[in-house]
Design an enzyme around this catalytic site. Structure first.
Site, short mmCIF file in Angstrom:
data_model
loop_
_atom_site.label_atom_id
_atom_site.label_comp_id
_atom_site.label_asym_id
_atom_site.label_seq_id
_atom_site.Cartn_x
_atom_site.Cartn_y
_atom_site.Cartn_z
CB CYS A 79 20.64 9.91 46.80
SG CYS A 79 19.58 11.35 46.48
CG HIS A 182 16.81 7.74 48.79
ND1 HIS A 182 17.81 8.07 49.68
CD2 HIS A 182 16.51 8.88 48.13
CE1 HIS A 182 18.09 9.35 49.56
NE2 HIS A 182 17.33 9.86 48.63
CD GLU A 184 17.96 4.87 51.76
OE1 GLU A 184 18.01 6.11 51.89
OE2 GLU A 184 18.48 4.28 50.78
#
Length: 208
Positions: A79, A182, A184
């Site tokens: 990011c 992202h 995750e």
């Protein structure tokens, strides 16, 4: 061990938890010595480009990051962390970045929703890159950003997506890599890419 740089920008522990889900140790640290000693380094982040560079400089992280890159160990920006890999950003003025990948970070311009927030599909431009092993055209990942990278060399783009312009979603130049989204927060596809990065670092990887 993979070091996740803590410089006060964003929820860094969610990245470490993402690695934990694939059986990889990732340690959140603000110690430049731990970064220099790591097998691989992750530079995450949410917030303003200028503040991020100030914090990295204040912590003595700039030299540590450059040493990691010079020694050929993998570095992954996520990011804001990906944007910091570039030469400069136009966010709230002009700010100099790490200049590990030549190019500029630009703000989206147009009559559409900013920030770009939500799930978008990937177009793989370099299917042979190990970071996208097991990732297919059309796989969805989760984005939240108002600025995007504009690299000098389009050959660094591993995958992109469409949000009124072509947005580099994954970039790579030698051992320096970045993901604008992202991983995750991107379900099994994102975890797969974290696992791929861990493989590049030589880390033992379990089953997700």
């Amino acid at each position: 061990m993979i070091a996740v740089i803590d410089y006060g920008m964003g929820n860094l522990h969610s990245v470490a938890k993402g690695f934990a889900k694939v059986g990889v140790e990732a340690r959140v640290t603000s110690d430049p010595r731990a970064v220099v000693e790591a097998d691989g380094v992750v530079l995450p982040g949410v917030g303003a480009f200028g503040d991020a560079m100030f914090n990295l400089r204040h912590l003595g992280m700039l030299d540590a990051i450059r040493r990691v890159v010079k020694e050929g160990r993998p570095l992954l920006g996520i990011c804001l962390g990906m944007q910091l890999l570039f030469s400069e950003s136009e966010e709230h003025g002009r700010h100099v970045g790490l200049h590990l990948i030549p190019g500029k970070v630009r703000r989206f311009q147009g009559d559409f929703k900013i920030p770009h927030m939500g799930w978008n599909d990937l177009t793989i431009r370099r299917p042979d890159h190990p970071l996208v092993d097991g990732v297919k055209n059309g796989d969805f990942v989760y984005f939240v950003h108002s600025y995007y990278a504009d690299p000098q060399d389009p050959g660094v783009v591993v995958a992109d997506t469409d949000y009124h312009v072509r947005v580099p979603a994954i970039v790579a130049k030698d051992h320096v890599m970045g993901m604008q989204f992202h991983p995750e927060k991107s379900s099994d596809i994102g975890l797969r890419m974290l696992r791929n990065f861990a493989d590049l670092c030589g880390e033992r990887v379990g089953q997700a």
